[in-house]
Scaffold this motif. Structure first.
Motif, mmCIF file in Angstrom:
data_model
loop_
_atom_site.group_PDB
_atom_site.id
_atom_site.type_symbol
_atom_site.label_atom_id
_atom_site.label_comp_id
_atom_site.label_asym_id
_atom_site.label_seq_id
_atom_site.Cartn_x
_atom_site.Cartn_y
_atom_site.Cartn_z
ATOM 1 N N VAL A 243 0.865 -1.176 0.000
ATOM 2 C CA VAL A 243 0.000 0.000 0.000
ATOM 3 C C VAL A 243 0.901 1.225 0.000
ATOM 4 O O VAL A 243 1.809 1.333 0.819
ATOM 5 C CB VAL A 243 -0.933 0.020 1.231
ATOM 6 N N GLU B 9 0.720 5.262 0.301
ATOM 7 C CA GLU B 9 -0.118 6.407 0.636
ATOM 8 C C GLU B 9 0.439 7.646 -0.043
ATOM 9 O O GLU B 9 1.643 7.892 -0.009
ATOM 10 C CB GLU B 9 -0.207 6.593 2.139
ATOM 11 N N VAL C 225 -6.669 7.632 -8.945
ATOM 12 C CA VAL C 225 -6.837 7.655 -7.493
ATOM 13 C C VAL C 225 -7.941 8.640 -7.106
ATOM 14 O O VAL C 225 -8.588 8.500 -6.076
ATOM 15 C CB VAL C 225 -5.502 8.014 -6.801
ATOM 16 N N GLU D 182 -8.600 5.647 -4.009
ATOM 17 C CA GLU D 182 -7.568 4.630 -4.131
ATOM 18 C C GLU D 182 -7.715 3.887 -5.441
ATOM 19 O O GLU D 182 -8.777 3.895 -6.056
ATOM 20 C CB GLU D 182 -7.557 3.673 -2.941
ATOM 21 N N ARG E 1 -5.775 0.286 -7.692
ATOM 22 C CA ARG E 1 -4.904 -0.893 -7.603
ATOM 23 C C ARG E 1 -4.239 -1.150 -8.952
ATOM 24 O O ARG E 1 -4.882 -1.108 -9.986
ATOM 25 C CB ARG E 1 -5.727 -2.113 -7.208
ATOM 26 N N VAL F 84 -1.617 -1.162 -4.030
ATOM 27 C CA VAL F 84 -2.723 -0.218 -3.868
ATOM 28 C C VAL F 84 -2.146 1.163 -3.608
ATOM 29 O O VAL F 84 -1.262 1.331 -2.765
ATOM 30 C CB VAL F 84 -3.649 -0.651 -2.705
ATOM 31 N N TYR F 85 -2.640 2.143 -4.343
ATOM 32 C CA TYR F 85 -2.264 3.537 -4.161
ATOM 33 C C TYR F 85 -3.491 4.253 -3.605
ATOM 34 O O TYR F 85 -4.574 4.165 -4.178
ATOM 35 C CB TYR F 85 -1.857 4.156 -5.503
ATOM 36 N N ARG F 86 -3.306 4.942 -2.456
ATOM 37 C CA ARG F 86 -4.451 5.633 -1.862
ATOM 38 C C ARG F 86 -4.032 6.973 -1.298
ATOM 39 O O ARG F 86 -2.866 7.180 -0.932
ATOM 40 C CB ARG F 86 -5.127 4.785 -0.805
#
Length: 68
Positions: A8, A10, A42, A47, A49, A56-58
């Motif tokens: 993940v 952030e 995003v 978020e 994927r 996962v980018y959030r």
């Protein structure tokens, strides 16, 4: 593919490009781990994927996109 993300990442609003996207692989990934570059939205849900590696980018909690 498993529903658990491999990693993940952030992001802040300033990390996003254009209309709220980022790309994967990101610059922190090692060379042996790379796949073709894909852009990930995003902004729409907060978020996204990567379809290749599952990262996962959030947005970080409390971050807001300007103009959205």
């Amino acid at each position: 593919m498993s529903s658990e993300p491999k990693a993940v990442v952030e992001l802040t609003a300033n990390d996003l490009q254009g209309h709220g996207s980022t790309y994967c692989p990101n610059p922190k990934m090692t060379l042996w781990n790379q796949h073709p570059r894909v852009f990930i939205d995003v902004a729409t849900t907060g978020e996204g994927r990567c379809p290749y590696c599952g990262t996962v980018y959030r947005l970080k909690a409390g971050e807001h996109l300007h103009g959205h």
